[in-house]
Every structure is written in structure tokens, then in C-alpha cells.
Design a protein around this motif. Structure first.
Motif, short mmCIF file in Angstrom:
data_model
loop_
_atom_site.label_atom_id
_atom_site.label_comp_id
_atom_site.label_asym_id
_atom_site.label_seq_id
_atom_site.Cartn_x
_atom_site.Cartn_y
_atom_site.Cartn_z
N GLU A 231 0.60 -1.31 -0.16
CA GLU A 231 -0.08 -0.16 0.04
C GLU A 231 0.69 1.27 -0.17
O GLU A 231 0.09 2.28 -0.52
CB GLU A 231 -0.84 -0.62 0.96
CG GLU A 231 -1.73 1.12 1.33
CD GLU A 231 -3.04 0.98 0.27
OE1 GLU A 231 -3.70 1.84 -0.02
OE2 GLU A 231 -3.54 -0.01 -0.68
N ASP A 232 1.86 1.12 0.72
CA ASP A 232 3.42 2.53 1.23
C ASP A 232 3.57 2.72 -0.25
O ASP A 232 3.81 4.15 -0.57
CB ASP A 232 4.37 1.86 1.93
CG ASP A 232 3.90 1.73 3.26
OD1 ASP A 232 2.28 2.59 3.12
OD2 ASP A 232 4.03 1.25 4.10
N LEU A 233 3.38 1.35 -1.28
CA LEU A 233 4.41 1.39 -2.50
C LEU A 233 3.82 2.32 -3.43
O LEU A 233 4.29 3.42 -4.17
CB LEU A 233 5.15 0.49 -3.23
CG LEU A 233 6.17 0.39 -2.10
CD1 LEU A 233 6.46 -1.61 -2.62
CD2 LEU A 233 7.81 0.98 -2.69
N THR A 234 2.03 1.88 -3.46
CA THR A 234 1.47 2.31 -4.51
C THR A 234 1.23 3.09 -3.86
O THR A 234 1.25 4.58 -4.94
CB THR A 234 0.12 1.69 -4.04
OG1 THR A 234 -0.01 0.21 -4.30
CG2 THR A 234 -1.08 2.44 -4.89
N LEU A 235 1.18 4.50 -2.81
CA LEU A 235 0.50 5.42 -2.76
C LEU A 235 2.00 6.36 -3.35
O LEU A 235 1.81 8.14 -3.62
CB LEU A 235 -0.06 5.61 -0.65
CG LEU A 235 -1.11 5.56 -0.65
CD1 LEU A 235 -1.16 5.57 0.37
CD2 LEU A 235 -2.25 5.63 -1.76
N LEU A 236 3.36 5.82 -2.99
CA LEU A 236 3.95 6.90 -3.28
C LEU A 236 4.68 7.14 -5.34
O LEU A 236 4.62 8.07 -5.33
CB LEU A 236 5.26 6.11 -2.49
CG LEU A 236 6.00 6.22 -1.13
CD1 LEU A 236 6.71 5.27 -0.46
CD2 LEU A 236 6.28 8.07 -0.46
N GLY A 237 4.11 5.64 -5.53
CA GLY A 237 3.56 5.54 -6.80
C GLY A 237 3.01 6.63 -7.06
O GLY A 237 3.62 7.36 -8.42
N ARG A 238 1.96 6.85 -6.46
CA ARG A 238 1.09 8.09 -7.57
C ARG A 238 1.37 9.10 -7.08
O ARG A 238 0.59 10.59 -7.98
CB ARG A 238 -0.65 7.65 -6.66
CG ARG A 238 -1.12 6.12 -7.45
CD ARG A 238 -1.76 6.04 -6.58
NE ARG A 238 -2.77 4.77 -7.50
CZ ARG A 238 -3.59 3.82 -6.78
NH1 ARG A 238 -4.16 3.71 -6.00
NH2 ARG A 238 -4.03 2.69 -7.67
N LEU A 239 2.32 9.16 -5.70
CA LEU A 239 2.77 10.25 -5.12
C LEU A 239 3.04 11.31 -6.12
O LEU A 239 3.72 12.00 -6.58
CB LEU A 239 2.85 10.87 -4.09
CG LEU A 239 2.86 12.20 -3.80
CD1 LEU A 239 2.02 13.44 -3.00
CD2 LEU A 239 3.82 11.83 -2.19
N GLU A 240 4.69 10.75 -7.03
CA GLU A 240 5.60 10.24 -7.22
C GLU A 240 4.89 10.99 -8.51
O GLU A 240 5.68 12.00 -9.50
CB GLU A 240 6.63 9.67 -7.74
CG GLU A 240 7.44 9.40 -5.95
CD GLU A 240 8.73 10.32 -5.66
OE1 GLU A 240 8.12 11.33 -6.82
OE2 GLU A 240 9.43 9.94 -4.37
#
Length: 309
Positions: A231-240
């Protein structure tokens, strides 16, 4: 002479016993110990995302509690089974377990359990997109937890109240709840940092949001929480991607989709693939569907055997 020797020995023995403390308590009945052990094992597998194993162990804990008519243990087991059902997306089963847990706890009065039951009822409402009811129940859960000397679950309920506010489009109110959660000791919770990051993102503070999400990722990695990491990677990816860091964003999303597939979460993997293809379309590139097709097909078989071994 022998009589005095006996008296001296008795006094010395009494002094020795007093200095060592009281005698050990009698051993706990085997079924009582079994119920506690099964519940602890179930909690461990639940935290790793192994819901089938967790459900089986909590079910056995419930059976062991029934055999000794341990009402408190039965109430805890029912609440645990409800948590598994919520995580599995079975709101109907969760509601049934919570009804039974609440009924049992009326007589057992397990410290802190009433608040946890309310919190799980709120989670069911949230999954059913009933935000107002979820907010009301989490408020009740937070009040109940605040009255408990141990304050069991208080930080969790406050974080969830922030999540509801953010979901309803009220990031500043969410930030206020997160401040209360921090005061209640939420800083060691990854979900606290996730919500803080999402609130900062909603307020347009993207660098701060990235820092908070990276903090959540570090905590989830330290505690070996694969679903949290995904979940963290998903959110970070979208934010980046939103920040214009396309390469970094796609790297996070690639790791996320592969981890979701390992966890058997086809729905999450497909959602991440959608984000990847949107980013590629915006750059005038073809979709990556073929690259990830086998990965998604394999995810339908369930979690990796390594996860629940």
C-alpha cells in the motif's frame, strides 16, 4: 537436641521461602492455555495477511474457550474472527461475529473489548461506504477506549476518524484528529503516517506527504508487513507521478504490483496496472498490460506459499 535442630531448620526454611516470594501458582488448565496460544498464533498470521490460517486458529481458540465455558475468551475470539472477515471483505460475516462478541461481552466485560468491537463495527460501516455511521461508531470507540485505563486501541480509532474526515473532503479536520492520535501514541503506527501523508497531499504539501509516506514504508518494512509495504509503494508511486517524478513513480508502482500479486490481491494489482497505463498514455506510450498479464493471472491462485508457511 533433635527437637531444637528441627525448630531451627523450620525457621530457616520459613525465612528462605519468604525471601524467594510466594509459591508459584497452580498450572493453568490445558484448554485455557490452548485457547490463549491459538489466539496469539492467529493474531500473528493475521498481521502477516494470512487470513485463512488466522481464521482457522481463531476458530480453534473459540472452540477451546467453549469447552471451558470461558465467556471472555469466547468474546475475544468472536471479535478476532470479525477482524479477519473485515480484512477478507466479508462484511456480513463480520457483523454476525460482532453481534455475538457484543452479546458475550455483556456478561464477560473484558477490559477494552467493547471499544474494539465498536471499532470493528465502524470498519464494517466504512467498507459499506457509510461514512457518517463509521464516524459515529469510531467516535464511540474512541470515547470507550479513553475511559479504559489501558486506552486499548485509542490511537487506532483516532487515526480512523482522521481517515473518515479526509475521505469526506475535510483534510484540516483530519489533521486535528491526527494530532490527537499522535498524543495518544500513534507515532509508531504506519497507518498514522499514511494518513498524515495523504492529508498533507490533500493540502497541496507534496514534499511533506512524501516524507510521511516514506516513514510509513520504513515502519512496515521493519515489522515485515507485506500488505502495508504494498500500500505504501502504491501511494508513493501515485504521489511521485503527481509531482512529475515519472521514473521514480513507475518504479514504486512496479514493485507494488509485483508485491500485490505475491499477496494474491488481484484487485489491487489490477488497480495499480491501471495507474501505470494512465501514466504511459499521458506520455504517449502503449500500455504495459502484456508485461503484467501472467503476474496478474498467477495472483488469482492466492498468496505466495512463502507468506503463510
Amino acid at each position: 537436641m533433635r527437637r531444637w535442630a528441627w525448630l531451627i531448620a523450620a525457621v530457616m526454611l520459613g525465612s528462605l521461602a519468604a525471601s524467594c516470594g510466594p509459591p508459584p501458582p497452580p498450572p493453568r488448565p490445558a484448554l485455557v492455555s490452548a485457547a490463549e496460544s491459538l489466539a496469539a498464533q492467529g493474531s500473528r498470521w493475521y498481521r502477516r495477511g494470512c487470513l485463512v490460517k488466522a481464521r482457522a486458529l481463531f476458530g480453534e481458540a473459540l472452540a477451546a474457550a467453549r469447552l471451558t465455558d470461558d465467556v471472555a475468551a469466547m468474546a475475544r475470539a468472536r471479535n478476532n474472527l470479525a477482524a479477519v472477515a473485515i480484512a477478507a471483505g466479508d462484511s456480513a460475516a463480520a457483523a454476525r461475529h460482532l453481534d455475538r462478541a457484543e452479546a458475550l461481552n455483556r456478561s464477560a466485560r473484558v477490559p477494552g473489548l467493547a471499544a474494539l468491537i465498536l471499532g470493528n463495527r465502524a470498519a464494517v460501516a466504512y467498507r459499506r461506504h457509510r461514512l457518517e455511521r463509521a464516524e459515529k461508531l469510531w467516535l464511540q470507540a474512541a470515547r470507550a477506549a479513553g475511559q479504559d485505563p489501558a486506552r486499548t486501541g485509542l490511537a487506532l480509532h483516532l487515526v480512523n476518524l482522521a481517515m473518515v474526515q479526509r475521505k469526506a473532503g475535510r483534510p484540516r479536520q483530519a489533521a486535528a484528529w491526527l494530532a490527537r492520535a499522535r498524543a495518544a501514541g500513534a507515532e509508531d503506527r504506519a497507518d498514522y503516517w499514511v494518513q498524515l501523508g495523504l492529508v498533507q497531499q490533500a493540502l497541496g504539501r507534496r514534499p511533506a506527504a512524501r516524507a510521511h509516506l516514506l516513514r510509513a514504508l520504513a515502519l512496515d518494512k521493519a515489522r515485515t508487513n507485506p500488505a502495508g509495504i504494498a500500500e505504501d509503494l502504491t501511494l508513493l508511486g501515485r504521489l511521485e507521478l503527481a509531482m512529475g517524478s515519472r521514473r521514480q513513480g513507475l518504479d514504486h508502482l512496479d514493485r507494488a504490483i509485483r508485491l500485490w500479486a505475491e499477496l494474491g490481491r488481484t484487485d489491487k494489482a489490477v488497480a495499480v496496472l491501471g495507474t501505470i497505463n494512465q501514466a504511459r498514455a499521458a506520455a504517449g506510450q502503449p500500455p504495459e498490460t502484456a508485461r503484467y498479464r501472467k503476474l496478474i493471472e498467477d495472483s488469482r491462485r492466492g498468496p505466495s506459499p512463502l507468506l503463510c508457511r
